[in-house]
Design a protein around this motif. Structure first.
Motif, PDB file in Angstrom:
ATOM      1  N   THR A 197       0.907  -1.167  -0.062  1.00 33.12           N
ATOM      2  CA  THR A 197      -0.174   0.138  -0.005  1.00 33.12           C
ATOM      3  C   THR A 197       0.940   1.405  -0.085  1.00 33.12           C
ATOM      4  O   THR A 197       2.208   1.205  -0.105  1.00 33.12           O
ATOM      5  CB  THR A 197      -0.923   0.311   1.282  1.00 33.12           C
ATOM      6  N   ALA A 198       0.214   2.356   0.170  1.00 30.39           N
ATOM      7  CA  ALA A 198       1.237   3.760   0.206  1.00 30.39           C
ATOM      8  C   ALA A 198       1.946   3.724   1.507  1.00 30.39           C
ATOM      9  O   ALA A 198       3.026   4.317   1.337  1.00 30.39           O
ATOM     10  CB  ALA A 198       0.058   4.776   0.044  1.00 30.39           C
ATOM     11  N   GLY A 199       1.663   3.042   2.251  1.00 28.78           N
ATOM     12  CA  GLY A 199       2.414   3.058   3.541  1.00 28.78           C
ATOM     13  C   GLY A 199       3.471   1.924   3.720  1.00 28.78           C
ATOM     14  O   GLY A 199       4.117   1.988   4.585  1.00 28.78           O
ATOM     15  N   THR A 200       3.410   1.231   2.855  1.00 34.22           N
ATOM     16  CA  THR A 200       4.372  -0.054   3.014  1.00 34.22           C
ATOM     17  C   THR A 200       5.883   0.445   2.770  1.00 34.22           C
ATOM     18  O   THR A 200       6.245   1.383   2.138  1.00 34.22           O
ATOM     19  CB  THR A 200       4.286  -1.073   1.842  1.00 34.22           C
ATOM     20  N   VAL A 201       6.728  -0.098   3.838  1.00 38.02           N
ATOM     21  CA  VAL A 201       8.057   0.504   3.785  1.00 38.02           C
ATOM     22  C   VAL A 201       8.889  -0.688   2.893  1.00 38.02           C
ATOM     23  O   VAL A 201       8.992  -1.704   3.082  1.00 38.02           O
ATOM     24  CB  VAL A 201       8.591   0.474   5.252  1.00 38.02           C
ATOM     25  N   TYR A 202       9.833   0.106   2.151  1.00 34.77           N
ATOM     26  CA  TYR A 202      10.677  -0.428   1.043  1.00 34.77           C
ATOM     27  C   TYR A 202      12.255   0.099   1.562  1.00 34.77           C
ATOM     28  O   TYR A 202      12.450   1.083   2.008  1.00 34.77           O
ATOM     29  CB  TYR A 202      10.308  -0.305  -0.236  1.00 34.77           C
ATOM     30  N   ASP A 203      13.173  -0.858   1.284  1.00 34.06           N
ATOM     31  CA  ASP A 203      14.574  -0.298   1.310  1.00 34.06           C
ATOM     32  C   ASP A 203      14.888   0.501   0.193  1.00 34.06           C
ATOM     33  O   ASP A 203      14.922  -0.085  -1.137  1.00 34.06           O
ATOM     34  CB  ASP A 203      15.472  -1.600   1.369  1.00 34.06           C
ATOM     35  N   GLY A 204      15.286   1.748   0.474  1.00 37.16           N
ATOM     36  CA  GLY A 204      15.576   2.466  -0.711  1.00 37.16           C
ATOM     37  C   GLY A 204      16.790   2.845  -1.022  1.00 37.16           C
ATOM     38  O   GLY A 204      17.345   3.998  -1.481  1.00 37.16           O
ATOM     39  N   PHE A 222      10.939   1.038  -6.722  1.00 38.71           N
ATOM     40  CA  PHE A 222       9.837   0.423  -7.644  1.00 38.71           C
ATOM     41  C   PHE A 222      10.324  -0.839  -8.512  1.00 38.71           C
ATOM     42  O   PHE A 222       9.513  -1.480  -9.064  1.00 38.71           O
ATOM     43  CB  PHE A 222       9.376   1.455  -8.721  1.00 38.71           C
ATOM     44  N   ALA A 223      11.705  -1.182  -8.541  1.00 35.86           N
ATOM     45  CA  ALA A 223      12.261  -2.283  -9.161  1.00 35.86           C
ATOM     46  C   ALA A 223      11.815  -3.496  -8.369  1.00 35.86           C
ATOM     47  O   ALA A 223      11.359  -4.487  -8.802  1.00 35.86           O
ATOM     48  CB  ALA A 223      13.571  -2.237  -9.111  1.00 35.86           C
ATOM     49  N   GLN A 224      12.001  -3.298  -7.139  1.00 37.62           N
ATOM     50  CA  GLN A 224      11.699  -4.278  -6.146  1.00 37.62           C
ATOM     51  C   GLN A 224      10.122  -4.648  -6.132  1.00 37.62           C
ATOM     52  O   GLN A 224       9.608  -5.531  -6.174  1.00 37.62           O
ATOM     53  CB  GLN A 224      11.927  -4.203  -4.551  1.00 37.62           C
ATOM     54  N   MET A 225       9.229  -3.668  -6.342  1.00 39.15           N
ATOM     55  CA  MET A 225       7.773  -3.660  -6.124  1.00 39.15           C
ATOM     56  C   MET A 225       7.322  -4.345  -7.503  1.00 39.15           C
ATOM     57  O   MET A 225       6.421  -5.108  -7.374  1.00 39.15           O
ATOM     58  CB  MET A 225       7.165  -2.283  -6.001  1.00 39.15           C
ATOM     59  N   GLY A 226       8.048  -3.919  -8.621  1.00 40.61           N
ATOM     60  CA  GLY A 226       7.829  -4.669  -9.796  1.00 40.61           C
ATOM     61  C   GLY A 226       7.961  -6.238  -9.937  1.00 40.61           C
ATOM     62  O   GLY A 226       7.172  -6.964 -10.306  1.00 40.61           O
ATOM     63  N   PRO A 244      12.604  -6.671 -14.848  1.00 40.44           N
ATOM     64  CA  PRO A 244      12.602  -5.636 -14.069  1.00 40.44           C
ATOM     65  C   PRO A 244      13.104  -4.172 -14.515  1.00 40.44           C
ATOM     66  O   PRO A 244      12.453  -3.157 -14.090  1.00 40.44           O
ATOM     67  CB  PRO A 244      13.558  -6.213 -12.985  1.00 40.44           C
ATOM     68  N   ALA A 245      13.745  -4.271 -15.623  1.00 36.22           N
ATOM     69  CA  ALA A 245      14.237  -3.319 -16.284  1.00 36.22           C
ATOM     70  C   ALA A 245      13.040  -2.382 -16.679  1.00 36.22           C
ATOM     71  O   ALA A 245      13.191  -1.230 -16.847  1.00 36.22           O
ATOM     72  CB  ALA A 245      15.322  -3.256 -17.280  1.00 36.22           C
TER      73      ALA A 245
END
Length: 752
Positions: free
Chosen positions: A422-429, A469-473, A499-500
């Motif tokens: 969701t919009a609040g999900t935390v990812y490693d940037g 967004f690469a990981q999200m894809g 992924p590219a």
């Protein structure tokens, strides 16, 4: 014979009679439908129909004469109008110069025969099988059918009309037989190449030779002639200057097909054939009256009519059509003025090499009905033929990121450890962080290689963080991501689901991206931008498809993405378009090596995509090549938050009318939170000084760590600026956080 025997004989006779056989053992009598259908009767009926058909054809042959040539007499103008009825342009002056066959090189003549009708010199002028197939397809509504001989095509061009009816096809057959008997093959071939339409407004081979190669027909080489012969199959699609990658591939295949047929027929030496290279035509020159934006509008309107109807280009160019565009002349002027004021007036294309490389395109769409209200194709159609609003050869860049989020929400996707996205999900940037869960290795850098650390999806969208967004894809599944792109209106056919693609490496046009974002704005109901509103002709009806289609994604998905995209404007790379009185959602994009820069944004009533493209300037070695825009306008880098956003804001806030608010069915994302203490002044005017590049936290510390930013010169008297870095800190984790993993907001967060 005793009584018993007599009784048995009577019973046997009765049984035989019941079975339809005479008691004497003769043939059974036919009953029911079998009495009417026998092989003899069926063969007799078929033979009778054949005789009737032959008799009818003989009568037809006797009563149908070769008509007078009327192609030139029937030429009319086509009229193009704005939505308010004012005339944009008239087209239709016939560009044709008849030349004798001896003015056309013999190998070029043979190229046309090899392309269309190898048996031309041996046949009787007709292809009965092909004509029968065409009649059948016309009767069954399957549309146009090729396969006609050169003689038939010449008859259709010169003596008859382009209409697709059974009577016209039968008449074509009869007239072709008579023409083949009364005229020589050379006369027929000359008539064919002089009456055919080649695109670029050129009728006949002389006009075509000038339009595509700038020479007379007598000067054509066989490789050039093969291209012109190939072109006749689909003039617009195969015009090298405007053809899509698929169109260029197809016309090259057709060109090879023509030359190979010439070798096969003994008309071209195989050794010479092996030495030939594809004869790329010259760039087209705009006809008079197409200056400025007019040429872009007229040509794209024509392409849209042909794409959405069963008209052939020759039929349409025969004239008599009134094409009313959806373009609002007031908004068209406003868009052009915005591009001039915010871009063209700030560039020195004559003396600055970087400025000369910049091309702009834009398209504005009403999401409620799909109408294209304004379109900017380039500085001038006469100077730059390619329409920048519809070209698809530059990367969409980060404007693709919202589609990844849309796919995640639509499919209820989860992170690698099973947390809902969701919009609040935390990812490693972290920059260059290898994606997990993919068979294809991928570790994209963030802009300027910045490490953001743990960030929410909302912040990742605001700052356009590639690694997230690469990981999200991968988490969603790249096939699902590409499927979402197709649903929303991008042309992704044949592209690999790798992924590219999350970096927006596929080509897209401003008009295409305006349609994608219009579908989001329209709560998930498909919007296909329509430049043409109506087509009228006194003799036929042209029906156009409805620009508003089916619900392609759930309303909650579309509205959630819109809500997230308001954050890009309120506290992200799109802050240049922030407006205290108007809800705005949008996304910036800047491609690799700064070859393209985008801002696509929308209000509830207006969606506009602005793209800038680095193209090699004329009269330079890099002509028409994709090049970097770095240094243009005095900027270190032309990113989506600079010129494109400035153009968007200048146009939109002038054209949109009274302020409006989004009606969103979601509790996700930025929820249109306005900036604190908004000012009432218009968005900042750009200067010629270098600005902070998009997604560059090295020069602009994140808003979560305001203490790292030096104080302003006069913080007590200076009102808050439009720079989101002046916003108060939030609880969202940023790269400067040292307290470890942030708290999860009520079951929404997931982390890799």
């Amino acid at each position: 014979m005793g009584r018993a025997e007599e009784r048995q004989a009577r019973q046997r006779g009765a049984r035989r009679a019941a079975r339809g056989r005479p008691s004497g053992g003769g043939k059974p009598k036919r009953t029911g439908i079998r009495r009417f259908f026998t092989w003899k009767k069926m063969l007799g009926t078929l033979f009778g129909f054949v005789l009737l058909g032959m008799l009818g054809f003989v009568v037809l042959y006797m009563v149908v004469d070769i008509p007078e040539g009327n192609a030139l007499a029937k030429k009319q103008s086509n009229v193009y109008k704005y939505s308010d009825g004012t005339i944009i342009a008239r087209t239709g002056d016939v560009n044709r110069e008849i030349v004798d066959l001896d003015k056309v090189p013999e190998d070029v003549q043979k190229a046309f025969v090899a392309a269309e009708n190898k048996s031309f010199y041996k046949d009787e002028g007709v292809d009965f099988k092909g004509t029968a197939r065409g009649v059948l397809n016309t009767v069954t509504g399957k549309g146009k059918q090729g396969g006609s001989t050169i003689t038939q095509q010449y008859v259709k061009n010169y003596y008859l009309s382009q209409e697709q009816t059974v009577s016209r096809k039968l008449k074509e057959l009869v007239v072709s037989l008579k023409v083949d008997r009364e005229k020589s093959k050379d006369d027929i071939l000359a008539g064919y190449i002089n009456t055919s339409y080649y695109g670029r407004g050129a009728y006949g081979i002389q006009a075509a030779a000038q339009a595509y190669y700038g020479i007379d027909a007598k000067e054509l080489d066989v490789d050039q002639g093969a291209y012109l012969a190939a072109l006749l199959q689909a003039p617009s699609q195969y015009d090298w200057a405007v053809a899509s990658p698929t169109g260029r591939k197809l016309v090259k295949q057709r060109w090879n097909y023509v030359l190979d047929n010439m070798v096969e027929e003994g008309w071209l030496d195989s050794g010479k054939r092996a030495e030939l290279t594809f004869a790329k035509p010259e760039d087209p020159k705009a006809p008079p009256g197409r200056e400025g934006q007019v040429g872009y509008l007229v040509e794209e309107a024509k392409r849209e009519v042909l794409r959405n109807s069963d008209l052939s280009e020759a039929e349409f160019e025969a004239g008599g059509y009134t094409v009313t565009l959806n373009i609002d002349p007031k908004k068209q002027k406003q868009l052009q003025e915005a591009v001039d004021k915010k871009l063209n007036d700030r560039l020195d294309r004559k003396d600055n090499k970087a400025d000369a490389r910049v091309q702009a395109g834009a398209a504005s769409v009403d999401p409620r009905n799909g109408k294209v209200l304004a379109m900017y194709g380039g500085e001038d159609y006469v100077k730059h033929y390619t329409n920048n609003a519809t070209r698809r050869d530059y990367q969409a860049a980060s404007t693709f990121k919202p589609l990844i989020l849309a796919a995640a929400l639509e499919h209820g996707a989860t992170t690698q450890d099973g947390k809902p996205i969701t919009a609040g999900t935390v990812y490693d940037g972290t920059s260059k962080r290898p994606v997990k869960g993919s068979d294809v290795g991928f570790a994209p850098p963030n802009e300027d290689d910045v490490d953001y650390g743990p960030v929410t999806v909302q912040k990742a969208m605001n700052k356009s963080i590639n690694s997230v967004f690469a990981q999200m894809g991968v988490d969603v599944g790249m096939p699902e991501v590409m499927e979402m792109a197709g649903k929303l209106g991008m042309d992704v056919k044949g592209l690999p689901a790798v992924p590219a693609q999350t970096l927006g490496s596929m080509g897209a046009s401003p008009l295409e991206m305006a349609g994608v974002y219009a579908t989001l704005d329209n709560h998930g109901k498909k919007v296909t931008p329509a430049l043409v509103g109506a087509v009228e002709h006194k003799d036929r009806t042209v029906d156009l498809p409805d620009p508003i289609g089916d619900q392609v994604i759930k309303r909650g998905t579309a509205d959630s993405v819109t809500s997230v995209l308001t954050g890009v404007v309120d506290d992200g790379t799109g802050s240049a378009v922030r407006n205290p009185s108007q809800d705005v959602a949008g996304k910036t994009g800047t491609s690799d090596d700064n070859k393209s820069a985008w801002f696509t944004g929308y209000t509830p009533k207006l969606v506009t995509a602005v793209g800038l493209f680095g193209e090699g300037a004329p009269d330079t070695p890099e002509k028409n090549k994709q090049v970097s825009m770095k240094g243009a306008g005095g900027r270190a880098r032309v990113d989506g938050g600079s010129f494109p956003a400035d153009i968007w804001a200048a146009y939109t806030f002038e054209a949109m009318g009274s302020p409006t608010a989004f009606d969103l069915d979601t509790d996700m994302g930025a929820a249109i939170a306005p900036p604190p203490e908004p000012t009432t002044k218009a968005p900042k005017e750009p200067t010629n000084e270098p600005t902070e590049p998009e997604d560059d936290p090295t020069t602009k510390p994140p808003s979560q760590s305001p203490t790292t930013k030096p104080p302003s010169d006069d913080p007590t008297t200076k009102p808050p600026s439009d720079d989101p870095t002046t916003k108060p800190p939030t609880t969202e984790p940023g790269p400067s956080d040292t307290a470890g993993e942030p708290d999860e907001p009520e079951g929404l967060l997931g982390r890799d």
